[in-house]
Design a protein around this motif. Structure first.
Motif, PDB file in Angstrom:
ATOM      1  N   ASN A 242       0.862  -1.171   0.000  1.00 17.16           N
ATOM      2  CA  ASN A 242       0.000   0.000   0.000  1.00 17.16           C
ATOM      3  C   ASN A 242       0.902   1.225   0.000  1.00 17.16           C
ATOM      4  O   ASN A 242       2.132   1.092   0.098  1.00 17.16           O
ATOM      5  N   GLU A 243       0.331   2.398  -0.114  1.00 17.86           N
ATOM      6  CA  GLU A 243       1.122   3.625  -0.037  1.00 17.86           C
ATOM      7  C   GLU A 243       0.434   4.607   0.903  1.00 17.86           C
ATOM      8  O   GLU A 243      -0.789   4.594   1.058  1.00 17.86           O
ATOM      9  N   ASN A 245       0.298   8.678   2.472  1.00 16.17           N
ATOM     10  CA  ASN A 245       0.609  10.106   2.394  1.00 16.17           C
ATOM     11  C   ASN A 245       1.203  10.523   3.740  1.00 16.17           C
ATOM     12  O   ASN A 245       0.519  10.543   4.762  1.00 16.17           O
ATOM     13  N   LEU A 369      11.144   0.067  -2.563  1.00 14.77           N
ATOM     14  CA  LEU A 369      10.160  -0.992  -2.431  1.00 14.77           C
ATOM     15  C   LEU A 369      10.894  -2.306  -2.198  1.00 14.77           C
ATOM     16  O   LEU A 369      11.933  -2.549  -2.824  1.00 14.77           O
ATOM     17  N   HIS A 385       9.598   2.233   3.680  1.00 13.95           N
ATOM     18  CA  HIS A 385      10.499   2.601   2.593  1.00 13.95           C
ATOM     19  C   HIS A 385      10.690   4.109   2.541  1.00 13.95           C
ATOM     20  O   HIS A 385      10.150   4.842   3.384  1.00 13.95           O
ATOM     21  N   ARG A 390       5.511  12.461  -4.978  1.00 16.60           N
ATOM     22  CA  ARG A 390       4.951  11.870  -6.195  1.00 16.60           C
ATOM     23  C   ARG A 390       3.605  12.541  -6.505  1.00 16.60           C
ATOM     24  O   ARG A 390       2.904  12.988  -5.582  1.00 16.60           O
ATOM     25  N   MET A 403       5.031  10.641  -0.432  1.00 20.20           N
ATOM     26  CA  MET A 403       4.425   9.315  -0.344  1.00 20.20           C
ATOM     27  C   MET A 403       5.450   8.266   0.079  1.00 20.20           C
ATOM     28  O   MET A 403       6.642   8.363  -0.241  1.00 20.20           O
ATOM     29  N   MET A 404       4.962   7.253   0.788  1.00 21.86           N
ATOM     30  CA  MET A 404       5.794   6.123   1.203  1.00 21.86           C
ATOM     31  C   MET A 404       5.076   4.819   0.860  1.00 21.86           C
ATOM     32  O   MET A 404       3.909   4.638   1.192  1.00 21.86           O
ATOM     33  N   TYR A 405       5.802   3.909   0.201  1.00 23.94           N
ATOM     34  CA  TYR A 405       5.284   2.563   0.015  1.00 23.94           C
ATOM     35  C   TYR A 405       5.522   1.757   1.298  1.00 23.94           C
ATOM     36  O   TYR A 405       6.592   1.850   1.916  1.00 23.94           O
ATOM     37  N   LYS A 428      -2.377   2.724   7.146  1.00 22.73           N
ATOM     38  CA  LYS A 428      -2.516   3.890   6.274  1.00 22.73           C
ATOM     39  C   LYS A 428      -3.466   4.921   6.879  1.00 22.73           C
ATOM     40  O   LYS A 428      -3.145   6.123   6.951  1.00 22.73           O
TER      41      LYS A 428
END
Length: 441
Positions: A242-243, A245, A369, A385, A390, A403-405, A428
């Motif tokens: 997932n990613e 914010n 990732l 990560h 982005r 953003m972070m994965y 998240k």
């Protein structure tokens, strides 16, 4: 007659029978104080220091760095003696340990017959026994090799580095006596290949030397390798992504980091947010916090979270106990303390034992990732990560956000895909709306 006290490998755990010798903090000939750390030993779980059992001169180091020794085995000895007047004694100030069996009033050894326990002296410094052995193997003179050890000592590492750099050459031989008659001409000798020591193997090529260094795998690395293979072979591993914010958390951190550091004496990082968010997610999806034990599934009502930290010997995972009861300051303070101990190789085996879930932050090394591997018998690991700006869509508009994965690797035998996805969604939601951490919604 002075007493000789053996230095032995202590018992460091019920299941540990062998250790690997790390760095010797003292050298042969040094005077040491009782209780002062002599050497680091590495077990399959952590590094431990062996203190001096008595005050005196360190003698007869029988196990060098990277070698293995059994629990109870003697690795050195100490000749009991009082601290010399006018300094700390030992080879650091030019003195050396008296030979075993001699009294303090015995005459000092001459240059032609050095004491067996003292390092040889050459070129203004001392040559350690291990270094002398490599010098003899390669027919080198100690004066050719730059010494980097304390007090001008020439270490084995200095000689090996000298050899690896392609600078090894035989020591100059004594000039032959003038012949009484002309010597008969001889055919030129065929070139011979100089063999390297076991530590370094060199191959001569048209472009120069290509070297390989063979070192034994450390106890910690062997354990890591074994456990990772075990996880791959015994668990049904699957990873979901997932990613997130990161803007809301970054705003809170920027606003309160100075006041937080002033009040608690520790920096406010992102890990405390993720640790507390993980607690909430584990409460919602307890299977991720469980383990398989035989034919049973063990569910826990507490959260002991391991935090992966890069230490002096490699990656280690100390465990924060009962994170559900810890404050943000306690989480950050514990992580900072574990990082300090890991950097000094002073983590204890008890610091690494247990754990119900693990968080690994590859983002600090620039990872975008990855798919982390579960630490058995745990059933899940959260991978963080790097944060990158982005373009994302919000309310029909394209905006730039940090953003972070995130990745969750889980054991599919006990955790269903629905639970794994829900776990990451809970992380998240909490990170993107940190007020949830305080309102418990």
């Amino acid at each position: 007659m002075s007493d000789i006290i053996p230095v032995e490998v202590p018992t460091v755990g019920e299941s540990i029978s062998e250790v690997q010798i790390g760095n010797w903090l003292k050298q042969e000939g040094d005077w040491v104080k009782s209780g002062e750390d002599l050497v680091e030993i590495e077990t399959e779980k952590a590094s431990v220091q062996i203190p001096a059992p008595a005050s005196g001169y360190l003698q007869s180091i029988t196990k060098q760095s990277d070698e293995f020794a059994e629990v109870g085995q003697q690795i050195a000895s100490i000749q009991v003696a009082e601290q010399p007047a006018g300094g700390d004694g030992g080879s650091s100030n030019g003195g050396s340990a008296p030979a075993a069996g001699n009294t303090a009033s015995a005459p000092a050894p001459t240059a032609s017959a050095p004491a067996p326990s003292s390092p040889a002296k050459s070129g203004g410094g001392f040559v350690m026994p291990a270094a002398q052995r490599v010098l003899d193997e390669h027919k080198l003179d100690a004066s050719q090799v730059p010494a980097t050890g304390p007090g001008g000592r020439l270490l084995k590492e200095d000689v090996l580095a000298y050899i690896r750099n392609g600078s090894s050459r035989p020591a100059p031989a004594a000039p032959p006596a003038a012949p009484t008659a002309p010597a008969a001409p001889t055919a030129p000798a065929a070139p011979t290949q100089q063999m390297s020591s076991p530590e370094t193997a060199s191959l001569m090529t048209s472009g120069g030397y290509r070297s390989e260094e063979v070192k034994p795998m450390s106890m910690l690395r062997r354990t890591i390798a074994s456990r990772l293979v075990q996880a791959q072979q015994t668990a049904a591993l699957l990873t979901t992504f997932n990613e997130i914010n990161m803007a809301p958390v970054m705003a809170i951190r920027s606003k309160y980091k100075d006041a937080f550091a002033k009040k608690h004496g520790v920096k406010l990082g992102f890990m405390s947010f993720f640790a507390k968010a993980t607690v909430e997610a584990l409460r919602r999806y307890p299977a991720v916090n469980a383990e398989i034990r035989g034919d049973s599934m063990v569910y826990r009502n507490y959260q002991d979270i391991g935090i992966a930290i890069g230490g002096g010997k490699g990656l280690v995972v100390p465990v924060l106990r009962n994170v559900e009861r810890m404050s943000f300051a306690e989480v950050e303070g514990s992580i900072a303390e574990y990082a300090r101990l890991a950097g000094e190789n002073r983590l204890q085996p008890s610091d690494l034992m247990g754990g119900t879930f693990t968080i690994s932050n590859g983002g600090i090394y620039g990872s975008l990732l990855s798919t982390p591997i579960v630490n058995p018998p745990q059933s899940g690991i959260l991978g963080l990560h790097s944060i990158q700006e982005r373009p994302v869509a919000e309310d029909g508009q394209v905006v730039i956000r940090p953003m972070m994965y995130v990745a969750l690797t889980y054991d599919h035998r006990i955790v269903d895909g629905r639970e794994a996805v829900g776990f990451l969604v809970a992380i998240k939601e909490t990170i993107e709306d940190p007020a949830r951490l305080f309102l418990e919604v």
